[in-house]
Design an enzyme around this catalytic site. Structure first.
Site, PDB file in Angstrom:
ATOM      1  N   ASN A 166      -0.946   5.752   5.016  1.00  0.00           N
ATOM      2  CA  ASN A 166      -1.460   4.899   6.080  1.00  0.00           C
ATOM      3  C   ASN A 166      -1.043   5.446   7.445  1.00  0.00           C
ATOM      4  OD1 ASN A 166      -2.409   2.213   4.582  1.00  0.00           O
ATOM      5  ND2 ASN A 166      -0.570   2.961   3.585  1.00  0.00           N
ATOM      6  N   ASP A 176       0.835  -1.203   0.000  1.00  0.00           N
ATOM      7  CA  ASP A 176       0.000   0.000   0.000  1.00  0.00           C
ATOM      8  C   ASP A 176       0.872   1.257   0.000  1.00  0.00           C
ATOM      9  OD1 ASP A 176      -2.211   1.603   0.059  1.00  0.00           O
ATOM     10  OD2 ASP A 176      -3.035   0.812   1.904  1.00  0.00           O
ATOM     11  N   HIS A 195      -6.189   5.124   7.225  1.00  0.00           N
ATOM     12  CA  HIS A 195      -5.374   6.159   6.598  1.00  0.00           C
ATOM     13  C   HIS A 195      -5.467   7.428   7.441  1.00  0.00           C
ATOM     14  CE1 HIS A 195      -4.261   4.427   2.549  1.00  0.00           C
ATOM     15  NE2 HIS A 195      -5.042   3.491   3.055  1.00  0.00           N
ATOM     16  N   CYS A 198      -3.726   7.764  -1.501  1.00  0.00           N
ATOM     17  CA  CYS A 198      -4.904   7.174  -2.127  1.00  0.00           C
ATOM     18  C   CYS A 198      -5.237   7.963  -3.380  1.00  0.00           C
ATOM     19  CB  CYS A 198      -6.080   7.192  -1.158  1.00  0.00           C
ATOM     20  SG  CYS A 198      -7.607   6.538  -1.878  1.00  0.00           S
TER      21      CYS A 198
END
Length: 315
Positions: free
Chosen positions: A257, A22, A217, A248
């Protein structure tokens, strides 16, 4: 002991490092394979055991994950360490299963609008794909853990507020489809502690003895507060990324995150033993600084250190 209990023991807090997947999803430059391997080994030496290592997505589009099989092997060579890889279609699932990775993760959207915009499929079709993944998992010899994340679970970039009853309905459907665990994802950092706590409690009740993961997040600075609420509501698996790497595509300019180092300190401060040496963990940031000098890193532990007299690692 089942495979799930081996990877996620009951009554134990598990912190998962998602920076390698991520955290690298949107970066313009990324660490070399050898640097990723050092990242993993140094975090392992600090006590980290769960690593989301990459995605089985087209290498042409996501070159940062072209070495995902090598990284899976690196994690697999470390005693008691577990790799997690993302797969979003049957081709990716088959590649993930063939890699021997300990856990295969996939994603279902909380809202119909986001599911259509992001994956061009209905939520029910996405759940059917998850069921197929579980069937393919059952046909393998090593039977990896299957984790389905519900994206936009606490707020959607397209429609705004999300009905928690819908998220809990999807949670039930995913467990019925055969997943081992469900992750509740605040994909765009929409929510605050009250909302996170209430939804976590509802999901934990549905899951029973199976784990619920909370993926947060820090878009609006609520990451650590939300993690605290999730812990209080019964979550025992939480995601974070070293230095708060990530972002994102649906929240331009957002931070990534929740900061992994700060998350470890939160857990220890609340009396949850993580087995992680926080000072050693913070030191791993030097790899990111060297490999990705243009990427912003966040975190209070890196800035201020442990409070005076605080042990770096609980017994």
């Amino acid at each position: 002991m089942t495979r799930l209990q081996d990877v996620y023991p009951e009554n134990k807090i598990i912190l998962r490092e998602v920076g390698l997947r991520d955290g690298l999803q949107l970066v313009k430059s990324f660490p070399s394979t050898s640097a990723k391997q050092r990242w993993i080994r140094e975090e392992y030496a600090a006590g980290v055991r769960h690593f989301e290592v990459g995605s089985f997505l087209p290498a042409k589009t996501f070159p940062q994950f072209v070495d995902v099989r090598d990284i899976i092997q690196t994690v697999g060579s470390l005693p008691g360490a577990y790799g997690i890889a993302l797969a979003l279609n049957e081709r990716g699932v088959n590649e993930a299963l063939a890699s021997g990775v300990a856990e295969v993760a996939t994603v279902v959207s909380a809202t119909e609008e986001h599911s259509q915009a992001n994956a061009n499929r209905t939520r029910e079709s996405a759940i059917a794909n998850v069921k197929r993944l579980c069937e393919l998992r059952d046909a393998t010899e090593h039977k990896p853990v299957v984790n389905a994340a519900i994206s936009m679970a606490l707020g959607c970039s397209i429609v705004g507020a999300v009905d928690p009853k819908e998220v809990l309905r999807i949670t039930e459907k995913l467990f019925e489809a055969g997943v081992d665990m469900v992750a509740i994802a605040d994909t765009v950092g929409y929510a605050g502690p009250k909302q996170v706590g209430e939804l976590t409690a509802g999901a934990v009740k549905i899951a029973g003895s199976k784990p619920i993961c909370i993926h947060l997040h820090d878009t609006r600075g609520m990451g650590i507060a939300n993690a605290s609420a999730a812990l209080d509501a019964g979550a025992r698996v939480l995601d974070g990324s070293l230095g708060g790497l990530g972002g994102c595509p649906f929240a331009p300019g957002a931070t990534g995150n929740v900061v992994f180092e700060d998350l470890a300190f939160l857990c220890e401060s609340k009396g949850f033993k993580t087995g992680i040496d926080i000072e050693k963990l913070v030191a791993v940031r030097s790899i990111l600084k060297a490999e990705m000098p243009g990427e912003a890193l966040y975190g209070g532990m890196a800035r201020a250190g442990l409070p005076r007299g605080t042990a770096a690692k609980a017994a």
